[in-house]
Motif scaffolding. Structure first.
Motif, PDB file in Angstrom:
ATOM      1  N   GLY A 390       0.780  -1.221   0.000  1.00 47.94           N
ATOM      2  CA  GLY A 390       0.000   0.000   0.000  1.00 47.94           C
ATOM      3  C   GLY A 390       0.813   1.273   0.000  1.00 47.94           C
ATOM      4  O   GLY A 390       0.236   2.374   0.003  1.00 47.94           O
ATOM      5  N   LEU A 391       2.143   1.157  -0.022  1.00 49.31           N
ATOM      6  CA  LEU A 391       3.011   2.341  -0.049  1.00 49.31           C
ATOM      7  C   LEU A 391       3.562   2.525  -1.456  1.00 49.31           C
ATOM      8  O   LEU A 391       3.970   1.565  -2.120  1.00 49.31           O
ATOM      9  CB  LEU A 391       4.165   2.185   0.943  1.00 49.31           C
ATOM     10  CG  LEU A 391       3.782   1.966   2.413  1.00 49.31           C
ATOM     11  CD1 LEU A 391       5.044   1.877   3.273  1.00 49.31           C
ATOM     12  CD2 LEU A 391       2.876   3.071   2.914  1.00 49.31           C
ATOM     13  N   LEU A 392       3.590   3.783  -1.904  1.00 54.28           N
ATOM     14  CA  LEU A 392       3.975   4.119  -3.271  1.00 54.28           C
ATOM     15  C   LEU A 392       5.451   4.501  -3.335  1.00 54.28           C
ATOM     16  O   LEU A 392       5.950   5.261  -2.500  1.00 54.28           O
ATOM     17  CB  LEU A 392       3.125   5.300  -3.755  1.00 54.28           C
ATOM     18  CG  LEU A 392       3.290   5.730  -5.213  1.00 54.28           C
ATOM     19  CD1 LEU A 392       2.594   4.744  -6.142  1.00 54.28           C
ATOM     20  CD2 LEU A 392       2.705   7.134  -5.409  1.00 54.28           C
ATOM     21  N   ALA A 393       6.150   3.990  -4.353  1.00 59.32           N
ATOM     22  CA  ALA A 393       7.544   4.362  -4.559  1.00 59.32           C
ATOM     23  C   ALA A 393       7.620   5.818  -5.007  1.00 59.32           C
ATOM     24  O   ALA A 393       6.929   6.226  -5.939  1.00 59.32           O
ATOM     25  CB  ALA A 393       8.177   3.464  -5.611  1.00 59.32           C
ATOM     26  N   THR A 394       8.440   6.603  -4.342  1.00 64.63           N
ATOM     27  CA  THR A 394       8.587   8.015  -4.702  1.00 64.63           C
ATOM     28  C   THR A 394       9.599   8.217  -5.822  1.00 64.63           C
ATOM     29  O   THR A 394       9.617   9.274  -6.452  1.00 64.63           O
ATOM     30  CB  THR A 394       9.043   8.848  -3.495  1.00 64.63           C
ATOM     31  OG1 THR A 394      10.360   8.417  -3.097  1.00 64.63           O
ATOM     32  CG2 THR A 394       8.073   8.688  -2.330  1.00 64.63           C
ATOM     33  N   GLY A 395      10.470   7.231  -6.036  1.00 64.23           N
ATOM     34  CA  GLY A 395      11.564   7.403  -6.990  1.00 64.23           C
ATOM     35  C   GLY A 395      12.779   8.052  -6.366  1.00 64.23           C
ATOM     36  O   GLY A 395      13.778   8.286  -7.044  1.00 64.23           O
TER      37      GLY A 395
END
Length: 510
Positions: A390-395
């Motif tokens: 549920g956590l998004l990669a920020t890059g």
């Protein structure tokens, strides 16, 4: 504190629960119930509660909330768009841009926020990729639009509005979704679909940490097509604020407008603070109480220098088009650690993971992931960002210290390997930006036959300043490892930047 108690307590602290005329308060919440928490709903709740309050002031005119509601409603009826259409908005910050954004969402169409710095070729490609039916644009962009058939200049909006009688609109059959273009500096910008807030919680997550109050007089200097500028508009409508806009940011004119309009809060990007700091110190400093920035890292010791001049009023939000926000640094955070991105606000989780998705120890660099209720809904071309639990990669790569503060060490694709050592250009940038002779600096990796990659530094000196390349190298050598020393030092009159102030590193001379 969690959930409803947090929301109620935050709204009370920020003046949103101050008693008002019962019929106005009832209508205010009724409009939110009918229209939701997007731009159209937030305007209507503000107009219901404070119709005579000045909503927006730009270079040419001002409108009250009641006038803004009337004009945007009539424009919604006049525009040749229907629910589900995508409408490009190619404007600099102005009343007309806000009228257009609200009109488009009021009919259930999707506004596509277009970067004013796009070339004619990029704009044509965006219009096709996003299937734009109409582009509302400032007259100055007529030429760059080329032969696009659906252009409507903002100079034509007044006549369109005046040709339609006032009427009360009904909520559209679908909620309009704002699409923000990513700020990629090459190729075609992707459209990121922004969610509509589902309640007061997202607002409270921000104003709990950045103390913006109901009725604040707020200058939004960040471009409204930028995620941070657009977020500032959303916050302003929710707070029934008076928004001050200028089409272009010029430091002297900005300070004059802040004084003339009794502005107490500023929404900006870091390069704008740099511009303010280049002005001579003023004896009659403007009455700013909050300066909130986002969009790129604060270079060098800018945070400390700015607060030394303007007071401890600086807040730094770290986020992205896709993730909304990840962390917010308060003045206390920035005094303790001037290069920190702050701490996750209420309802937000930040994790630092290794390549296999496992948490890394405190203080160790890894991949930054973020979770909150305002993560984007995907790109319009169907592609997605990596998700883990549920956590998004920020890059981005970064770390968290023992105090829970987040630090961004650099972009994943910016890190270089020089002679087997991982090197973060941003670390060297920050070190060089602290030199008093340096006005701005960018550091990148370039190919190297012996080490694979090496660092190159592009330096802009302040007027009348002198600094030799060897002095720059020695400064890095004294404070960092040998492999961090840039072999190439290039002096430039200025750095190439896009319309939001980000350095276009791919345009730096090789």
């Amino acid at each position: 504190m969690s959930g409803a108690p947090f929301v109620v307590a935050t709204m009370a602290r920020r003046g949103l629960l101050v008693p008002g005329a019962p019929h106005r308060v009832a209508q205010q919440f009724a409009e939110l119930h009918r229209w939701g928490f997007g731009l159209a709903g937030e305007l209507r709740q503000a107009a219901a509660r404070s119709p005579g309050r000045v909503a927006v002031i730009d270079d040419q005119r001002s409108l009250t909330y009641g006038e803004l509601l009337d004009r945007s409603g009539r424009l919604a009826a006049a525009l040749p768009v229907v629910a589900g259409d995508r409408v490009g908005v190619l404007c600099r910050n102005s009343v007309a841009m806000i009228e257009t954004l609200i009109a488009v969402t009021s009919v259930g169409a999707d506004p596509v926020l277009i970067n004013t710095g796009l070339s004619a070729a990029q704009l044509a490609a965006v219009a096709t990729a996003q299937n734009l039916s109409v582009i509302v644009h400032d007259p100055s962009f007529t030429e760059v639009l080329g032969d696009f058939p659906g252009g409507i200049p903002t100079s034509a909006l007044a006549a369109m509005i005046n040709a339609v009688p006032s009427a009360t609109l009904a909520p559209p059959p679908r909620t309009g979704r704002t699409i923000v273009l990513t700020s990629g500096t090459t190729g075609l910008p992707k459209g990121a679909q922004r969610p509509t807030p589902g309640g007061f919680s997202p607002l409270c997550s921000i104003i709990d940490r950045i103390p913006l109050r109901a009725g604040v007089r707020l200058m939004i200097a960040a471009p409204l097509f930028h995620t941070w500028g657009f977020a500032g508009l959303q916050i302003a409508l929710a707070l029934r604020a008076t928004v001050v806009l200028r089409r272009k940011f010029e430091p002297v004119a900005a300070l004059d407008a802040i004084r003339a309009n009794q502005v107490t809060a500023l929404i900006a990007v870091p390069v704008m603070l740099q511009g303010l700091m280049e002005l001579p110190p003023e004896a009659d400093r403007p009455g700013l109480q909050i300066a909130a920035v986002s969009g790129s890292a604060l270079p060098g010791g800018l945070a400390t220098r700015f607060m030394d001049r303007y007071g401890d009023i600086l807040y730094n939000l770290y986020g992205s088009t896709e993730a909304s926000w990840a962390s917010i640094a308060t003045p206390a955070d920035l005094r303790a650690a001037p290069d920190t991105a702050g701490r996750p606000p209420h309802g937000t989780a930040v994790a630092v993971l290794d390549r296999d998705g496992r948490p890394v120890p405190t203080g160790e660099t890894g991949r930054l992931f973020v979770g909150n209720e305002m993560l984007f809904e995907g790109y319009t071309n169907g592609s997605e960002r990596e998700l883990r639990d549920g956590l998004l990669a920020t890059g981005d790569l970064g770390h968290v210290d023992a105090a829970g503060r987040v630090f961004v060490d650099g972009r994943e694709d910016d890190m270089i390997v020089s002679g087997g050592e991982n090197v973060f250009p941003a670390e060297v940038e920050g070190l060089l930006a602290d030199l008093p002779e340096v006005r701005e600096v960018a550091v990148i990796g370039v190919p190297d036959d012996e080490y694979g990659q090496r660092l190159a530094a592009y330096v802009v000196l302040r007027e009348t300043a002198a600094l030799e390349a060897d002095a720059i190298r020695n400064h890095v050598r004294q404070h960092r490892a040998r492999f961090c020393v840039p072999r190439d030092i290039v002096f430039l009159p200025s750095l190439p930047r896009n319309a939001t102030g980000k350095v276009l590193k791919r345009e730096l001379p090789r």
